[in-house]
Write a protein that holds these residues in place. Structure first.
Motif, mmCIF file in Angstrom:
data_model
loop_
_atom_site.group_PDB
_atom_site.id
_atom_site.type_symbol
_atom_site.label_atom_id
_atom_site.label_comp_id
_atom_site.label_asym_id
_atom_site.label_seq_id
_atom_site.Cartn_x
_atom_site.Cartn_y
_atom_site.Cartn_z
ATOM 1 N N GLY A 172 -5.119 6.696 9.715
ATOM 2 C CA GLY A 172 -4.321 7.364 8.701
ATOM 3 C C GLY A 172 -4.417 6.735 7.322
ATOM 4 O O GLY A 172 -3.725 7.159 6.391
ATOM 5 N N LEU A 173 -5.282 5.738 7.159
ATOM 6 C CA LEU A 173 -5.417 5.038 5.880
ATOM 7 C C LEU A 173 -6.582 5.610 5.078
ATOM 8 O O LEU A 173 -7.606 6.021 5.638
ATOM 9 C CB LEU A 173 -5.630 3.544 6.123
ATOM 10 N N PRO A 174 -6.447 5.602 3.743
ATOM 11 C CA PRO A 174 -7.504 6.167 2.901
ATOM 12 C C PRO A 174 -8.652 5.194 2.665
ATOM 13 O O PRO A 174 -8.501 3.981 2.774
ATOM 14 C CB PRO A 174 -6.773 6.468 1.588
ATOM 15 N N ASN A 202 0.826 -1.201 0.000
ATOM 16 C CA ASN A 202 0.000 0.000 0.000
ATOM 17 C C ASN A 202 0.867 1.260 0.000
ATOM 18 O O ASN A 202 1.877 1.329 0.710
ATOM 19 C CB ASN A 202 -0.897 -0.025 1.242
ATOM 20 N N ALA A 203 0.461 2.249 -0.786
ATOM 21 C CA ALA A 203 1.245 3.484 -0.901
ATOM 22 C C ALA A 203 1.284 4.270 0.399
ATOM 23 O O ALA A 203 2.206 5.051 0.626
ATOM 24 C CB ALA A 203 0.674 4.354 -2.021
ATOM 25 N N TRP A 204 0.296 4.062 1.279
ATOM 26 C CA TRP A 204 0.200 4.849 2.509
ATOM 27 C C TRP A 204 0.778 4.120 3.706
ATOM 28 O O TRP A 204 1.102 4.738 4.715
ATOM 29 C CB TRP A 204 -1.250 5.245 2.760
ATOM 30 N N ASP A 205 0.903 2.806 3.608
ATOM 31 C CA ASP A 205 1.473 2.005 4.690
ATOM 32 C C ASP A 205 2.003 0.712 4.083
ATOM 33 O O ASP A 205 1.216 -0.163 3.698
ATOM 34 C CB ASP A 205 0.420 1.700 5.753
ATOM 35 N N TRP A 224 -10.770 -1.761 6.120
ATOM 36 C CA TRP A 224 -9.608 -0.925 5.837
ATOM 37 C C TRP A 224 -8.507 -1.810 5.240
ATOM 38 O O TRP A 224 -8.564 -3.041 5.367
ATOM 39 C CB TRP A 224 -9.103 -0.272 7.116
ATOM 40 N N PRO A 225 -7.515 -1.216 4.585
ATOM 41 C CA PRO A 225 -6.386 -2.019 4.104
ATOM 42 C C PRO A 225 -5.829 -2.894 5.225
ATOM 43 O O PRO A 225 -5.531 -2.400 6.315
ATOM 44 C CB PRO A 225 -5.373 -0.958 3.652
ATOM 45 N N GLY A 244 -9.584 3.152 -3.949
ATOM 46 C CA GLY A 244 -10.000 3.647 -2.644
ATOM 47 C C GLY A 244 -8.945 3.479 -1.582
ATOM 48 O O GLY A 244 -8.803 4.318 -0.691
ATOM 49 N N TRP A 245 -8.186 2.398 -1.653
ATOM 50 C CA TRP A 245 -7.167 2.108 -0.643
ATOM 51 C C TRP A 245 -5.860 2.853 -0.881
ATOM 52 O O TRP A 245 -4.970 2.819 -0.030
ATOM 53 C CB TRP A 245 -6.897 0.610 -0.611
#
Length: 476
Positions: free
Chosen positions: A437-439, A144-147, A389-390, A185-186
């Motif tokens: 903090g995840l999208p 995942n780009a965010w985590d 969530w992711p 979305g994730w």
């Protein structure tokens, strides 16, 4: 150095105005891939830099002669690893296909190349595209780009992460059970599943029954999504059910006044769909933005019991997915090299009868008619793009959601089937972030063949939420 935040549309303009060369764009792309891709593993089968730079030089030479191939002239593009590109591996994420090199382009790659794109490699996908979690034994997982400890979603997970990390200006994907929408979305980008028949898929083993899956566009901006759709869409003689509308309409202006549009909020279907904490709240905050734009938002209810829809969906999915796996099992020894979820799909399909498929088709027809009735009350429907969530990168799939056991490997993604099963256009728009903090994404579902109207509403939403939408992942 090319600004990595530049939109694909602005990049195209800069290239054609010679404010930046195709060689500079390619070098900047390769530099970012070298910096970020080793951890994210979004792009696979990357081609040799010398070969790519040579193609970029030729694109610059064409512009110097006053020649442009089209909107994507000189743009680096990586094709999802379920689609063929001549001379590149199409592994399908399967060890059985790890050495297969395509001899010709698929229709989507052919159209993007004709518009000037330079194919630099592939984007990672789960094995056979099954499961909304991008991992396989050929290339490993996409993070995942965010985590990086979380799933990227799937099956267009590599494409979504490549966009979020600014490795690509725009990306293609495909969607059977949310595969363009869930990873969008994730990873906080836009992913659109076009109307059934909008983007023809060729070559294909069957062009009459297998209509649930479709290729489509992804981007960081709605205008980019629409521009890529203008390249991907359009009838093809090899696909007799493809829509004949002129795809150039998607290259036009998207500005519109959303005032008065009626949005139906499906939510968790009155408690039918289990949802992890915080998802409904984030999506409802996005709905508040639509209210602020002058739209009306009211609760919507499906006109058919959702469990009936799910049971009909299972029959259709098994009927279409099982035969895709069957050729790999002609040799029984191959079972040891195919993931259990794919084997389950195949084995379940062996028990299906023609009468069962026809009964499921009758249920699907009733569902479609119920959706038409719902669109007499609403212009657009809205629903979360995921029920979870992711999740942890090492988890194959969520065994339970909010305490409710999942009885199949994809039941946790039941929320996405409604647009697919009715053949409706749907776009995932960034909804915001949870306390983790995840999208999360919000899926907007449009009327039959209402792709353009859906894009215009999504564009208005983007313009009203630029600060949130332009937020970058950590370290990018």
């Amino acid at each position: 150095m090319v600004n990595p935040d530049i939109s694909a549309l602005d990049l195209s303009r800069a290239i054609h105005l010679k404010q930046v060369s195709c060689q500079e764009v390619m070098q900047s792309t390769l530099d970012r891939i070298a910096q970020l891709n080793p951890q994210s593993n979004a792009i696979v089968s990357l081609q040799e830099p010398e070969l790519l730079m040579a193609q970029a030089r030729e694109r610059d030479a064409q512009l110097a002669r006053g020649e442009s191939m089209g909107w994507m002239h000189g743009m680096p593009q990586a094709i999802k690893d379920l689609s063929n590109v001549a001379g590149l591996r199409t592994t399908l994420g399967s060890p059985l296909m790890k050495d297969f090199v395509a001899s010709e382009d698929g229709l989507m790659a052919r159209r993007m190349k004709a518009a000037g794109a330079i194919v630099i490699g592939k984007t990672n996908s789960p094995e056979f595209g099954l499961g909304s979690h991008t991992f396989n034994e050929v290339f490993g997982p996409t993070r995942n780009a965010w985590d990086p400890g979380k799933s990227a979603g799937g099956s267009s997970g590599g494409a979504a992460v490549a966009l979020a990390q600014r490795l690509l200006p725009v990306a293609d994907g495909s969607d059977f059970m949310g595969s363009l929408r869930n990873p969008a979305g994730w990873n906080h980008v836009f992913g659109m599943r076009p109307s059934q028949g909008r983007v023809p898929m060729s070559p294909a083993q069957d062009v009459f029954i297998a209509q649930l899956g479709t290729e489509g566009p992804m981007g960081r901006h709605v205008r980019d999504v629409a521009m890529l759709l203008s390249v991907q869409a359009g009838a093809d003689p090899a696909c007799p059910l493809s829509l004949t509308d002129d795809p150039a309409v998607f290259a036009g202006a998207l500005d519109s006044d959303p005032q008065g549009q009626r949005i139906g909020w499906l939510g968790d279907l009155q408690g039918y769909l289990p949802m992890e904490g915080g998802i409904l709240e984030v999506c409802q905050s996005a709905l508040n933005s639509f209210s602020g734009m002058g739209c009306t938002v009211d609760e919507a209810r499906l006109g058919m019991p959702p469990e009936q829809i799910w049971q009909a969906w299972l029959v259709w999915r098994q009927a279409l997915v099982g035969p895709r796996i069957a050729p790999f099992l002609v040799n029984p020894a191959n079972r040891a090299h195919i993931k259990p979820e794919a084997l389950w799909e195949h084995d379940q399909s062996l028990n299906l009868t023609g009468s069962q498929l026809m009964a499921a088709s009758a249920s699907r027809t009733r569902f479609y008619l119920s959706m038409l009735a719902l669109f007499e009350q609403f212009d657009v429907l809205a629903i979360p793009v995921s029920q979870v969530w992711p999740f942890d990168i090492g988890l194959r799939w969520p065994q339970s959601v909010s305490g409710r056991a999942m009885d199949t490997y994809h039941r946790w993604m039941e929320v996405v089937i409604y647009a697919t099963f009715a053949g409706l256009p749907s776009i995932s728009v960034p909804a915001g972030f949870g306390e983790n903090g995840l999208p999360m994404g919000l899926a907007l579902i449009g009327k039959p063949q209402g792709d353009l109207a859906l894009l215009k509403l999504a564009h208005a939403y983007e313009m009203a939420n630029l600060d949130m939408i332009n937020r970058r992942p950590p370290g990018v």
